[in-house]
Design a protein around this motif. Structure first.
Motif, PDB file in Angstrom:
ATOM      1  N   GLU A 395      38.886  39.365  58.705  1.00 22.56           N
ATOM      2  CA  GLU A 395      38.913  39.500  60.160  1.00 22.56           C
ATOM      3  C   GLU A 395      39.088  40.961  60.570  1.00 22.56           C
ATOM      4  O   GLU A 395      38.517  41.398  61.576  1.00 22.56           O
ATOM      5  N   ILE A 396      39.856  41.724  59.794  1.00 25.18           N
ATOM      6  CA  ILE A 396      39.959  43.162  60.062  1.00 25.18           C
ATOM      7  C   ILE A 396      38.571  43.786  59.985  1.00 25.18           C
ATOM      8  O   ILE A 396      38.158  44.549  60.854  1.00 25.18           O
ATOM      9  N   SER A 397      37.843  43.439  58.930  1.00 27.15           N
ATOM     10  CA  SER A 397      36.499  43.972  58.750  1.00 27.15           C
ATOM     11  C   SER A 397      35.593  43.562  59.904  1.00 27.15           C
ATOM     12  O   SER A 397      34.838  44.381  60.436  1.00 27.15           O
ATOM     13  N   ASN A 398      35.655  42.302  60.283  1.00 29.08           N
ATOM     14  CA  ASN A 398      34.826  41.802  61.386  1.00 29.08           C
ATOM     15  C   ASN A 398      35.078  42.598  62.656  1.00 29.08           C
ATOM     16  O   ASN A 398      34.128  43.003  63.355  1.00 29.08           O
ATOM     17  N   GLN A 399      36.325  42.865  62.946  1.00 27.38           N
ATOM     18  CA  GLN A 399      36.655  43.590  64.167  1.00 27.38           C
ATOM     19  C   GLN A 399      36.281  45.069  64.081  1.00 27.38           C
ATOM     20  O   GLN A 399      35.901  45.682  65.087  1.00 27.38           O
ATOM     21  N   ILE A 400      36.348  45.640  62.891  1.00 24.63           N
ATOM     22  CA  ILE A 400      35.903  47.030  62.727  1.00 24.63           C
ATOM     23  C   ILE A 400      34.396  47.127  62.968  1.00 24.63           C
ATOM     24  O   ILE A 400      33.909  48.086  63.580  1.00 24.63           O
ATOM     25  N   GLN A 401      33.659  46.133  62.497  1.00 28.18           N
ATOM     26  CA  GLN A 401      32.215  46.116  62.727  1.00 28.18           C
ATOM     27  C   GLN A 401      31.900  46.062  64.222  1.00 28.18           C
ATOM     28  O   GLN A 401      31.029  46.793  64.713  1.00 28.18           O
ATOM     29  N   ILE A 402      32.603  45.196  64.940  1.00 30.04           N
ATOM     30  CA  ILE A 402      32.407  45.094  66.388  1.00 30.04           C
ATOM     31  C   ILE A 402      32.783  46.411  67.061  1.00 30.04           C
ATOM     32  O   ILE A 402      32.057  46.916  67.928  1.00 30.04           O
ATOM     33  N   MET A 403      33.918  46.965  66.648  1.00 26.79           N
ATOM     34  CA  MET A 403      34.396  48.219  67.201  1.00 26.79           C
ATOM     35  C   MET A 403      33.384  49.332  66.982  1.00 26.79           C
ATOM     36  O   MET A 403      33.079  50.108  67.898  1.00 26.79           O
ATOM     37  N   ALA A 424      42.596  41.246  68.549  1.00 22.86           N
ATOM     38  CA  ALA A 424      41.928  40.119  67.890  1.00 22.86           C
ATOM     39  C   ALA A 424      42.492  39.875  66.497  1.00 22.86           C
ATOM     40  O   ALA A 424      42.701  38.728  66.080  1.00 22.86           O
ATOM     41  N   VAL A 425      42.743  40.946  65.763  1.00 28.24           N
ATOM     42  CA  VAL A 425      43.261  40.817  64.399  1.00 28.24           C
ATOM     43  C   VAL A 425      44.675  40.240  64.410  1.00 28.24           C
ATOM     44  O   VAL A 425      45.004  39.355  63.610  1.00 28.24           O
ATOM     45  N   GLN A 426      45.526  40.730  65.305  1.00 25.73           N
ATOM     46  CA  GLN A 426      46.897  40.226  65.357  1.00 25.73           C
ATOM     47  C   GLN A 426      46.932  38.749  65.738  1.00 25.73           C
ATOM     48  O   GLN A 426      47.741  37.974  65.224  1.00 25.73           O
ATOM     49  N   ALA A 427      46.019  38.346  66.624  1.00 28.53           N
ATOM     50  CA  ALA A 427      45.939  36.929  67.002  1.00 28.53           C
ATOM     51  C   ALA A 427      45.515  36.082  65.810  1.00 28.53           C
ATOM     52  O   ALA A 427      46.048  34.987  65.584  1.00 28.53           O
ATOM     53  N   ALA A 428      44.551  36.581  65.048  1.00 28.85           N
ATOM     54  CA  ALA A 428      44.097  35.860  63.859  1.00 28.85           C
ATOM     55  C   ALA A 428      45.202  35.794  62.811  1.00 28.85           C
ATOM     56  O   ALA A 428      45.388  34.767  62.129  1.00 28.85           O
ATOM     57  N   TYR A 429      45.943  36.874  62.664  1.00 26.31           N
ATOM     58  CA  TYR A 429      47.039  36.918  61.691  1.00 26.31           C
ATOM     59  C   TYR A 429      48.118  35.899  62.047  1.00 26.31           C
ATOM     60  O   TYR A 429      48.684  35.248  61.162  1.00 26.31           O
ATOM     61  N   ALA A 430      48.384  35.746  63.335  1.00 31.54           N
ATOM     62  CA  ALA A 430      49.392  34.784  63.784  1.00 31.54           C
ATOM     63  C   ALA A 430      48.990  33.352  63.480  1.00 31.54           C
ATOM     64  O   ALA A 430      49.849  32.466  63.359  1.00 31.54           O
TER      65      ALA A 430
END
Length: 432
Positions: A395-403, A424-430
């Motif tokens: 998910e970190i990677s996914n968000q970096i791609q979007i960013m 987004a990443v913190q929400a996924a981590y939770a």
């Protein structure tokens, strides 16, 4: 160059027919072995197989698979090919495996291996590999394939790294810093090129190639417990510095705007063949591809060096690679999966594709890894860093791609894009 590429592809097609005919049609685009074999298992592959888009690789794997199936009579391998959207393909395969509908054996990208292990969908492979073979793996490889129970749940057969390729006729000296790379890229445009190329589209390659710039500063994506910390404190400053570096390359014209759409390393090879590229950030395996694609006099112009850092002393490069895992509940199919790994990929496949082995013994076994180029690649692994093997990484990677897409296209500022990614990443981590 285009004529040569077309000729190579036609030659590959002819070779495929020839190999298949020679082996009594044992290797086709979707099958290895007799169609009426009493036993079969499914094998899902990336470009590393008999239907590879690289003509040399395709021909080599056709022979390896043809020889393999003749050593294992009574079996048929049903081939499945993944698309180039690796992140999407791996996510789909994980869901299929969870529901019991996955392939019997498949390529699992190292960056998502932790998810597959955590989902308990992989079968142990310990009985097929000796303790000595496991001990010979690089430490980060051994750690990556081992589960919390101490068993191995995949075999990580190749590793790689990213480097800066350059046409030394246009860029004679290796850029050592970000500023030097920017200057060299702009200078190359004056000679008809399009600056430096790199992955910037929506796929894992974009994240992984860019991360070298974050890691070179000592940045960390997660803490020791796997919690995302890339947007906190000093990490935030380093992260933004690396993002702004890529943004400046595009804004200044040192990199073309089209990098925001590049999602395949093959584009760099094509640009080199067309004479439009003088600089690109790519994988070590592309050195062999360039040799196979370009005329000898053109290939002689190309070389590579470590990815530049913010300073000459700050260097990093991503070390990735692919694993194979078994999903079947049938012990015989698991055994065949292990046989494919050992007899086709771990060793022969490394040598065929010039993809760096993960076991020390293989470097001395194959002459190809004794070449000056591969010895240089091996030395560069000193600055290599693997992606964190934690569940939140995809998910970190996914968000970096979007960013990256938002920043390179000018849709968002780096700060706003980073904040959105972190939320987004913190929400996924939770939710983990």
């Amino acid at each position: 160059m285009r004529l040569r590429l077309c000729t190579a592809l036609l030659a590959s097609a002819a070779a495929f027919v020839a190999v298949s005919a020679h082996a009594d049609n044992l290797v086709t685009k979707d099958r290895v072995g007799p169609a009426d074999a009493p036993k079969s298992f499914t094998l899902r592959l990336t470009n590393d197989g008999p239907t590879s888009t690289d003509p040399v690789w395709a021909e080599g794997y056709q022979k390896l698979f043809g020889d393999f199936i003749q050593r294992h009579p009574g079996w048929r391998i049903d081939l499945e090919r993944m698309s180039d959207n690796i992140g999407q393909e791996q996510a789909r395969m994980l869901e299929q495996a969870k529901s019991g509908n996955g392939p019997d054996c498949a390529a699992v990208d190292s960056f998502v291996l932790a998810l597959f292990k955590g989902a308990n969908v992989l079968k142990p492979l310990d009985e097929y590999f000796t303790k000595e073979e496991v001990a010979d793996l690089f430490p980060f490889i051994r750690e990556g394939i081992t589960g919390p129970d101490g068993k191995i749940y995949a075999w990580w057969w190749n590793t790689d790294l990213r480097v800066l390729y350059r046409n030394k006729e246009i860029v004679p000296d290796a850029p050592k810093t970000w500023d030097e790379l920017k200057a060299a890229a702009i200078a190359s445009k004056e000679k008809g090129g399009e600056g430096v190329l790199f992955n910037g589209g929506r796929w894992e390659g974009t994240t992984f190639d860019w991360l070298a710039n974050f890691w070179a500063q000592g940045g960390k994506l997660v803490d020791d417990k796997g919690k995302p910390i890339f947007a906190e404190g000093a990490n935030r400053e380093k992260f933004l510095k690396a993002v702004n570096y890529f943004k400046d390359l595009v804004d200044s014209g040192a990199a073309p705007k089209r990098v925001a759409t590049i999602v395949n390393y093959d584009e760099f090879n094509a640009a080199a063949a067309a004479g439009t590229a003088a600089l690109f950030i790519g994988g070590n395996w592309q050195y062999g591809q360039l040799k196979n694609t370009l005329e000898p006099e053109e290939f002689a112009k190309w070389t590579f060096s470590e990815i530049p850092g913010p300073t000459a002393d700050q260097r990093s490069t991503g070390t990735g690679g692919w694993t194979f895992g078994a999903f079947s509940n049938d012990p015989e199919k698991v055994a065949m999966c292990a046989a494919v790994i050992k007899e086709i990929y771990a060793g022969p496949g490394n040598a065929l594709q010039q993809q760096l082995p993960t076991a020390a013994a293989l470097y001395g076994k194959y002459d190809v890894f004794k070449t000056e180029a591969n010895e240089t690649f091996a030395k560069a692994l000193v600055n290599g860093q693997a992606r964190p093997g934690v569940p939140i990484y995809p998910e970190i990677s996914n968000q970096i791609q979007i960013m990256m897409g938002d920043v390179l296209s000018g849709t968002k500022t780096p700060e706003a894009a980073l904040d959105a990614a972190n939320t987004a990443v913190q929400a996924a981590y939770a939710r983990l």
